[in-house]
Design an enzyme around this catalytic site. Sequence first.
Site, PDB file in Angstrom:
ATOM      1  N   LYS A  86      -5.558   3.947   0.297  1.00 19.38           N
ATOM      2  CA  LYS A  86      -5.889   2.529   0.038  1.00 19.38           C
ATOM      3  C   LYS A  86      -7.400   2.377  -0.116  1.00 19.38           C
ATOM      4  O   LYS A  86      -8.174   2.962   0.638  1.00 19.38           O
ATOM      5  CB  LYS A  86      -5.381   1.648   1.187  1.00 19.38           C
ATOM      6  N   HIS A 126      -2.393   1.372   6.969  1.00 18.68           N
ATOM      7  CA  HIS A 126      -1.999   1.644   5.586  1.00 18.68           C
ATOM      8  C   HIS A 126      -2.180   3.129   5.275  1.00 18.68           C
ATOM      9  O   HIS A 126      -2.840   3.853   6.033  1.00 18.68           O
ATOM     10  CB  HIS A 126      -2.812   0.804   4.590  1.00 18.68           C
TER      11      HIS A 126
HETATM   12  N1  NAD Z   1       0.289  -8.247  -2.630  1.00 16.33           N
HETATM   13  C1  NAD Z   1       1.177  -7.381  -2.179  1.00 16.33           C
HETATM   14  O1  NAD Z   1       2.224  -7.758  -1.630  1.00 16.33           O
HETATM   15  C2  NAD Z   1       0.923  -5.903  -2.376  1.00 16.33           C
HETATM   16  C3  NAD Z   1       1.861  -4.977  -1.954  1.00 16.33           C
HETATM   17  C4  NAD Z   1       1.607  -3.622  -2.179  1.00 16.33           C
HETATM   18  C5  NAD Z   1       0.442  -3.225  -2.839  1.00 16.33           C
HETATM   19  N2  NAD Z   1      -0.461  -4.171  -3.195  1.00 16.33           N
HETATM   20  C6  NAD Z   1      -1.670  -3.817  -3.942  1.00 16.33           C
HETATM   21  O2  NAD Z   1      -1.282  -3.515  -5.275  1.00 16.33           O
HETATM   22  C7  NAD Z   1      -2.227  -2.614  -5.873  1.00 16.33           C
HETATM   23  C8  NAD Z   1      -1.494  -1.475  -6.569  1.00 16.33           C
HETATM   24  O3  NAD Z   1      -0.804  -0.695  -5.614  1.00 16.33           O
HETATM   25  P1  NAD Z   1       0.037   0.600  -6.065  1.00 16.33           P
HETATM   26  O4  NAD Z   1       0.546   1.189  -4.818  1.00 16.33           O
HETATM   27  O5  NAD Z   1       0.981   0.243  -7.163  1.00 16.33           O
HETATM   28  O6  NAD Z   1      -1.143   1.510  -6.664  1.00 16.33           O
HETATM   29  P2  NAD Z   1      -1.036   2.622  -7.819  1.00 16.33           P
HETATM   30  O7  NAD Z   1      -2.264   3.462  -7.663  1.00 16.33           O
HETATM   31  O8  NAD Z   1       0.274   3.311  -7.775  1.00 16.33           O
HETATM   32  O9  NAD Z   1      -1.109   1.803  -9.175  1.00 16.33           O
HETATM   33  C9  NAD Z   1      -2.303   1.240  -9.655  1.00 16.33           C
HETATM   34  C10 NAD Z   1      -2.169   0.965 -11.122  1.00 16.33           C
HETATM   35  O10 NAD Z   1      -3.388   0.398 -11.581  1.00 16.33           O
HETATM   36  C11 NAD Z   1      -3.755   1.038 -12.812  1.00 16.33           C
HETATM   37  N3  NAD Z   1      -5.213   0.981 -12.967  1.00 16.33           N
HETATM   38  C12 NAD Z   1      -6.155   1.801 -12.430  1.00 16.33           C
HETATM   39  N4  NAD Z   1      -7.387   1.433 -12.838  1.00 16.33           N
HETATM   40  C13 NAD Z   1      -7.217   0.387 -13.678  1.00 16.33           C
HETATM   41  C14 NAD Z   1      -8.108  -0.425 -14.432  1.00 16.33           C
HETATM   42  N5  NAD Z   1      -9.441  -0.216 -14.389  1.00 16.33           N
HETATM   43  N6  NAD Z   1      -7.576  -1.415 -15.209  1.00 16.33           N
HETATM   44  C15 NAD Z   1      -6.255  -1.641 -15.228  1.00 16.33           C
HETATM   45  N7  NAD Z   1      -5.347  -0.910 -14.529  1.00 16.33           N
HETATM   46  C16 NAD Z   1      -5.835   0.085 -13.758  1.00 16.33           C
HETATM   47  C17 NAD Z   1      -3.244   2.468 -12.665  1.00 16.33           C
HETATM   48  O11 NAD Z   1      -3.086   3.094 -13.934  1.00 16.33           O
HETATM   49  C18 NAD Z   1      -1.896   2.209 -12.007  1.00 16.33           C
HETATM   50  O12 NAD Z   1      -0.925   1.885 -12.972  1.00 16.33           O
HETATM   51  C19 NAD Z   1      -3.164  -2.196  -4.725  1.00 16.33           C
HETATM   52  O13 NAD Z   1      -4.350  -2.948  -4.817  1.00 16.33           O
HETATM   53  C20 NAD Z   1      -2.405  -2.567  -3.470  1.00 16.33           C
HETATM   54  O14 NAD Z   1      -3.253  -2.853  -2.387  1.00 16.33           O
HETATM   55  C21 NAD Z   1      -0.235  -5.486  -3.004  1.00 16.33           C
END
Ligand code: NAD
Length: 266
Positions: A159, A155
Amino acid sequence: MDTIRVAVTGAGGRMGREVVKMVLQDEQLTLAAAVSPSAGPVDAGTLVGLQACGVTVTPDLETALANAQADVLVDFTVPHAVYDITKTAIEHGVRPVIGTTGFTPEQIEELDKLCQSQGIGGLIAPNFSIGAILMMKFAAQASKYMPHVEIIEYHGDQKLDAPSGTSIKTAELISEVRQELRQGNPKEKETIEGARGGHYDGFRIHSVRLPGIFAQQEVIFGGYGQTLKIRHDSYERAGYMPGVNVAVKKVMTYTGLIYGFEHVMD
Ligand SMILES: NC(=O)c1ccc[n+]([C@@H]2O[C@H](COP(=O)([O-])OP(=O)(O)OC[C@H]3O[C@@H](n4cnc5c(N)ncnc54)[C@H](O)[C@@H]3O)[C@@H](O)[C@H]2O)c1
Protein backbone atom coordinates in the site's frame (compact mmCIF):
# COMPACT_ATOMS: atom_id res chain seq x y z
CA MET A 1 -35.13 1.67 -19.26
CA ASP A 2 -31.76 3.18 -20.21
CA THR A 3 -28.79 1.58 -18.53
CA ILE A 4 -26.11 3.59 -16.73
CA ARG A 5 -22.95 3.68 -18.86
CA VAL A 6 -19.87 3.07 -16.70
CA ALA A 7 -16.22 3.74 -17.55
CA VAL A 8 -13.58 2.13 -15.32
CA THR A 9 -10.04 3.44 -14.69
CA GLY A 10 -7.51 0.99 -13.27
CA ALA A 11 -9.52 -1.68 -15.09
CA GLY A 12 -6.52 -4.01 -15.17
CA GLY A 13 -5.89 -3.64 -11.40
CA ARG A 14 -7.18 -5.92 -8.65
CA MET A 15 -10.09 -3.64 -7.64
CA GLY A 16 -10.70 -2.53 -11.23
CA ARG A 17 -11.19 -6.12 -12.41
CA GLU A 18 -13.84 -6.64 -9.71
CA VAL A 19 -15.58 -3.45 -10.86
CA VAL A 20 -15.58 -4.63 -14.49
CA LYS A 21 -17.11 -7.98 -13.41
CA MET A 22 -19.72 -6.25 -11.24
CA VAL A 23 -20.75 -3.94 -14.13
CA LEU A 24 -20.96 -6.83 -16.61
CA GLN A 25 -23.17 -8.79 -14.19
CA ASP A 26 -25.71 -5.99 -13.58
CA GLU A 27 -28.39 -5.54 -16.28
CA GLN A 28 -28.94 -1.94 -15.18
CA LEU A 29 -25.32 -1.08 -16.05
CA THR A 30 -23.37 -1.03 -19.33
CA LEU A 31 -19.57 -1.08 -19.49
CA ALA A 32 -18.70 1.97 -21.60
CA ALA A 33 -14.89 1.94 -21.36
CA ALA A 34 -12.09 0.11 -19.58
CA VAL A 35 -8.98 2.25 -19.06
CA SER A 36 -5.66 0.92 -17.84
CA PRO A 37 -2.10 2.17 -18.57
CA SER A 38 -0.97 -1.37 -19.21
CA ALA A 39 -3.69 -2.54 -21.58
CA GLY A 40 -4.22 -6.25 -21.25
CA PRO A 41 -3.84 -7.69 -17.77
CA VAL A 42 -7.49 -8.59 -17.26
CA ASP A 43 -8.27 -12.20 -16.44
CA ALA A 44 -9.67 -14.52 -19.10
CA GLY A 45 -13.29 -14.43 -17.86
CA THR A 46 -13.35 -10.65 -17.76
CA LEU A 47 -11.70 -10.41 -21.18
CA VAL A 48 -14.46 -12.58 -22.68
CA GLY A 49 -17.05 -10.30 -21.07
CA LEU A 50 -15.30 -7.21 -22.46
CA GLN A 51 -15.13 -8.68 -25.96
CA ALA A 52 -18.80 -9.67 -25.76
CA CYS A 53 -19.84 -6.06 -25.17
CA GLY A 54 -17.34 -4.61 -27.64
CA VAL A 55 -15.15 -2.88 -25.06
CA THR A 56 -11.37 -2.98 -25.40
CA VAL A 57 -8.91 -1.98 -22.69
CA THR A 58 -7.31 1.36 -23.61
CA PRO A 59 -4.58 3.40 -21.88
CA ASP A 60 -5.99 6.77 -23.08
CA LEU A 61 -8.57 8.27 -20.69
CA GLU A 62 -9.25 11.45 -22.73
CA THR A 63 -10.11 9.51 -25.90
CA ALA A 64 -12.08 6.90 -23.97
CA LEU A 65 -14.23 9.58 -22.32
CA ALA A 66 -14.68 11.51 -25.55
CA ASN A 67 -16.00 8.37 -27.32
CA ALA A 68 -17.69 6.32 -24.62
CA GLN A 69 -20.68 8.52 -23.68
CA ALA A 70 -20.16 7.36 -20.13
CA ASP A 71 -22.45 8.54 -17.31
CA VAL A 72 -20.15 7.46 -14.49
CA LEU A 73 -16.42 6.82 -14.09
CA VAL A 74 -15.32 4.37 -11.39
CA ASP A 75 -11.67 4.77 -10.36
CA PHE A 76 -9.41 2.44 -8.41
CA THR A 77 -5.90 3.51 -9.45
CA VAL A 78 -3.06 5.21 -7.56
CA PRO A 79 -2.97 8.29 -5.27
CA HIS A 80 -0.66 10.34 -7.54
CA ALA A 81 -2.92 9.93 -10.61
CA VAL A 82 -6.42 10.04 -9.17
CA TYR A 83 -6.83 13.83 -8.88
CA ASP A 84 -6.14 14.39 -12.61
CA ILE A 85 -8.36 11.44 -13.54
CA THR A 86 -11.24 12.81 -11.45
CA LYS A 87 -10.86 16.31 -12.88
CA THR A 88 -10.76 14.97 -16.45
CA ALA A 89 -13.93 12.95 -15.85
CA ILE A 90 -15.83 15.94 -14.45
CA GLU A 91 -14.67 18.17 -17.32
CA HIS A 92 -16.20 15.58 -19.70
CA GLY A 93 -19.46 15.69 -17.73
CA VAL A 94 -18.86 12.16 -16.37
CA ARG A 95 -19.76 11.56 -12.71
CA PRO A 96 -16.74 10.32 -10.71
CA VAL A 97 -17.10 7.45 -8.22
CA ILE A 98 -13.65 7.29 -6.68
CA GLY A 99 -12.23 4.58 -4.46
CA THR A 100 -8.59 5.65 -4.63
CA THR A 101 -7.43 7.55 -1.56
CA GLY A 102 -4.98 10.44 -1.26
CA PHE A 103 -6.99 13.66 -1.89
CA THR A 104 -6.30 16.83 0.12
CA PRO A 105 -9.31 18.72 1.58
CA GLU A 106 -8.53 21.58 -0.85
CA GLN A 107 -8.68 19.23 -3.84
CA ILE A 108 -12.01 17.82 -2.66
CA GLU A 109 -13.39 21.35 -2.33
CA GLU A 110 -12.17 22.29 -5.81
CA LEU A 111 -13.62 19.13 -7.37
CA ASP A 112 -16.93 19.77 -5.61
CA LYS A 113 -17.09 23.24 -7.21
CA LEU A 114 -16.31 21.69 -10.59
CA CYS A 115 -19.11 19.12 -10.16
CA GLN A 116 -21.53 21.89 -9.16
CA SER A 117 -20.62 23.97 -12.21
CA GLN A 118 -21.11 20.96 -14.49
CA GLY A 119 -24.40 20.11 -12.76
CA ILE A 120 -23.34 16.53 -12.00
CA GLY A 121 -22.86 14.36 -8.90
CA GLY A 122 -19.67 12.74 -7.69
CA LEU A 123 -18.47 10.58 -4.82
CA ILE A 124 -15.08 10.03 -3.21
CA ALA A 125 -15.23 7.13 -0.77
CA PRO A 126 -12.18 5.96 1.19
CA ASN A 127 -14.14 2.79 1.93
CA PHE A 128 -17.02 1.17 0.05
CA SER A 129 -17.39 -1.66 2.56
CA ILE A 130 -20.70 -1.54 4.43
CA GLY A 131 -19.13 -3.22 7.51
CA ALA A 132 -16.33 -0.65 7.58
CA ILE A 133 -18.83 2.22 7.42
CA LEU A 134 -20.67 0.74 10.42
CA MET A 135 -17.33 0.39 12.26
CA MET A 136 -16.69 4.12 11.67
CA LYS A 137 -20.18 5.13 12.82
CA PHE A 138 -19.96 2.98 15.97
CA ALA A 139 -16.50 4.38 16.72
CA ALA A 140 -17.75 7.97 16.47
CA GLN A 141 -20.68 7.08 18.75
CA ALA A 142 -18.37 5.49 21.36
CA SER A 143 -15.93 8.43 21.36
CA LYS A 144 -18.62 10.67 22.85
CA TYR A 145 -18.57 8.55 26.01
CA MET A 146 -14.97 7.26 25.90
CA PRO A 147 -12.82 10.08 24.46
CA HIS A 148 -9.45 8.31 24.99
CA VAL A 149 -8.97 6.56 21.67
CA GLU A 150 -6.30 5.19 19.32
CA ILE A 151 -6.71 3.74 15.84
CA ILE A 152 -4.63 0.86 14.47
CA GLU A 153 -5.03 0.09 10.77
CA TYR A 154 -3.52 -2.94 9.02
CA HIS A 155 -2.88 -3.25 5.27
CA GLY A 156 -0.68 -5.19 2.84
CA ASP A 157 2.95 -4.06 2.57
CA GLN A 158 2.54 -2.69 -0.97
CA LYS A 159 0.00 0.00 0.00
CA LEU A 160 1.39 3.40 -1.03
CA ASP A 161 -0.24 5.82 1.43
CA ALA A 162 -0.24 5.85 5.23
CA PRO A 163 -2.31 6.23 7.26
CA SER A 164 -5.14 4.70 5.24
CA GLY A 165 -7.98 6.85 3.93
CA THR A 166 -10.38 4.86 6.10
CA SER A 167 -8.44 5.63 9.27
CA ILE A 168 -8.35 9.35 8.42
CA LYS A 169 -12.08 9.29 7.74
CA THR A 170 -12.66 7.49 11.07
CA ALA A 171 -10.53 10.09 12.84
CA GLU A 172 -12.52 12.92 11.25
CA LEU A 173 -15.85 11.40 12.36
CA ILE A 174 -14.50 10.88 15.89
CA SER A 175 -13.17 14.45 16.03
CA GLU A 176 -16.58 15.87 15.15
CA VAL A 177 -18.12 14.51 18.38
CA ARG A 178 -15.24 13.82 20.79
CA GLN A 179 -14.53 16.38 23.53
CA GLU A 180 -11.30 18.32 22.91
CA LEU A 181 -8.55 16.35 24.60
CA ARG A 182 -4.80 15.93 24.16
CA GLN A 183 -4.25 12.33 25.25
CA GLY A 184 -1.29 10.75 26.98
CA ASN A 185 1.45 12.08 29.23
CA PRO A 186 2.56 15.57 28.13
CA LYS A 187 6.12 14.60 29.15
CA GLU A 188 6.07 11.47 26.94
CA LYS A 189 9.22 11.07 24.75
CA GLU A 190 9.67 8.76 21.78
CA THR A 191 13.00 6.93 22.01
CA ILE A 192 12.36 5.58 18.50
CA GLU A 193 10.81 8.19 16.19
CA GLY A 194 7.24 7.32 15.17
CA ALA A 195 6.77 4.79 17.98
CA ARG A 196 3.56 6.50 19.09
CA GLY A 197 2.11 6.70 15.58
CA GLY A 198 0.74 9.71 13.73
CA HIS A 199 -0.96 12.53 15.61
CA TYR A 200 -4.53 13.54 14.68
CA ASP A 201 -6.41 16.17 16.71
CA GLY A 202 -5.16 14.92 20.10
CA PHE A 203 -5.11 11.18 19.42
CA ARG A 204 -3.00 8.67 17.47
CA ILE A 205 -3.22 6.59 14.32
CA HIS A 206 -0.88 3.61 13.81
CA SER A 207 -0.29 1.98 10.41
CA VAL A 208 0.82 -1.65 10.17
CA ARG A 209 2.06 -2.83 6.73
CA LEU A 210 2.67 -6.56 6.28
CA PRO A 211 2.36 -9.13 3.50
CA GLY A 212 -0.58 -11.47 4.04
CA ILE A 213 -2.89 -8.75 5.40
CA PHE A 214 -5.73 -7.38 3.25
CA ALA A 215 -7.50 -4.56 5.17
CA GLN A 216 -8.34 -4.36 8.86
CA GLN A 217 -8.90 -1.62 11.40
CA GLU A 218 -9.27 -1.51 15.15
CA VAL A 219 -10.48 1.49 17.12
CA ILE A 220 -9.55 1.11 20.80
CA PHE A 221 -11.14 3.16 23.56
CA GLY A 222 -9.68 3.34 27.07
CA GLY A 223 -11.63 4.22 30.21
CA TYR A 224 -11.37 3.62 33.94
CA GLY A 225 -10.61 -0.10 34.36
CA GLN A 226 -11.89 -1.00 30.89
CA THR A 227 -11.22 -0.90 27.15
CA LEU A 228 -13.59 -1.18 24.21
CA LYS A 229 -12.39 -2.42 20.80
CA ILE A 230 -14.35 -1.96 17.58
CA ARG A 231 -12.82 -3.99 14.78
CA HIS A 232 -13.51 -4.55 11.10
CA ASP A 233 -11.80 -7.12 8.85
CA SER A 234 -12.02 -7.18 5.05
CA TYR A 235 -11.03 -10.48 3.48
CA GLU A 236 -11.43 -9.94 -0.30
CA ARG A 237 -11.96 -7.20 -2.89
CA ALA A 238 -15.34 -8.48 -4.04
CA GLY A 239 -16.67 -7.36 -0.63
CA TYR A 240 -16.49 -3.72 -1.78
CA MET A 241 -18.63 -4.25 -4.89
CA PRO A 242 -22.15 -4.03 -3.37
CA GLY A 243 -21.11 -0.57 -2.13
CA VAL A 244 -19.66 0.49 -5.50
CA ASN A 245 -22.85 -0.70 -7.20
CA VAL A 246 -25.04 1.42 -4.88
CA ALA A 247 -22.71 4.42 -5.45
CA VAL A 248 -22.86 4.18 -9.26
CA LYS A 249 -26.67 4.35 -9.12
CA LYS A 250 -26.90 7.02 -6.39
CA VAL A 251 -24.43 9.40 -8.06
CA MET A 252 -26.92 9.80 -10.92
CA THR A 253 -29.46 11.38 -8.54
CA TYR A 254 -27.73 14.46 -7.04
CA THR A 255 -25.42 17.39 -7.85
CA GLY A 256 -22.06 18.12 -6.18
CA LEU A 257 -19.25 15.98 -4.81
CA ILE A 258 -19.92 13.89 -1.70
CA TYR A 259 -17.03 12.63 0.43
CA GLY A 260 -17.78 9.37 2.24
CA PHE A 261 -19.95 6.42 1.24
CA GLU A 262 -21.90 6.70 4.51
CA HIS A 263 -23.69 9.77 3.10
CA VAL A 264 -25.19 7.82 0.18
CA MET A 265 -25.68 4.49 2.00
CA ASP A 266 -28.94 5.29 3.84
N1 NAD B 1 -12.30 2.84 -1.41
C1 NAD B 1 -12.22 1.55 -1.18
O1 NAD B 1 -13.16 0.92 -0.67
C2 NAD B 1 -10.96 0.81 -1.59
C3 NAD B 1 -10.87 -0.56 -1.40
C4 NAD B 1 -9.70 -1.21 -1.82
C5 NAD B 1 -8.68 -0.49 -2.44
N2 NAD B 1 -8.80 0.86 -2.56
C6 NAD B 1 -7.79 1.65 -3.25
O2 NAD B 1 -7.91 1.39 -4.64
C7 NAD B 1 -6.65 1.61 -5.29
C8 NAD B 1 -6.33 0.45 -6.22
O3 NAD B 1 -6.15 -0.73 -5.47
P1 NAD B 1 -5.77 -2.12 -6.19
O4 NAD B 1 -5.59 -3.09 -5.10
O5 NAD B 1 -6.73 -2.40 -7.29
O6 NAD B 1 -4.35 -1.73 -6.83
P2 NAD B 1 -3.66 -2.34 -8.15
O7 NAD B 1 -2.21 -1.99 -8.03
O8 NAD B 1 -4.02 -3.76 -8.33
O9 NAD B 1 -4.31 -1.52 -9.34
C9 NAD B 1 -3.97 -0.19 -9.63
C10 NAD B 1 -4.36 0.14 -11.04
O10 NAD B 1 -4.00 1.49 -11.29
C11 NAD B 1 -3.36 1.55 -12.58
N3 NAD B 1 -2.44 2.70 -12.60
C12 NAD B 1 -1.17 2.78 -12.12
N4 NAD B 1 -0.66 4.00 -12.36
C13 NAD B 1 -1.60 4.69 -13.03
C14 NAD B 1 -1.66 6.01 -13.57
N5 NAD B 1 -0.62 6.86 -13.45
N6 NAD B 1 -2.80 6.39 -14.22
C15 NAD B 1 -3.85 5.56 -14.31
N7 NAD B 1 -3.87 4.29 -13.82
C16 NAD B 1 -2.75 3.88 -13.18
C17 NAD B 1 -2.63 0.22 -12.70
O11 NAD B 1 -2.35 -0.08 -14.07
C18 NAD B 1 -3.67 -0.72 -12.13
O12 NAD B 1 -4.62 -1.07 -13.11
C19 NAD B 1 -5.64 1.84 -4.15
O13 NAD B 1 -5.42 3.23 -4.02
C20 NAD B 1 -6.34 1.31 -2.92
O14 NAD B 1 -5.92 1.94 -1.74
C21 NAD B 1 -9.92 1.51 -2.18
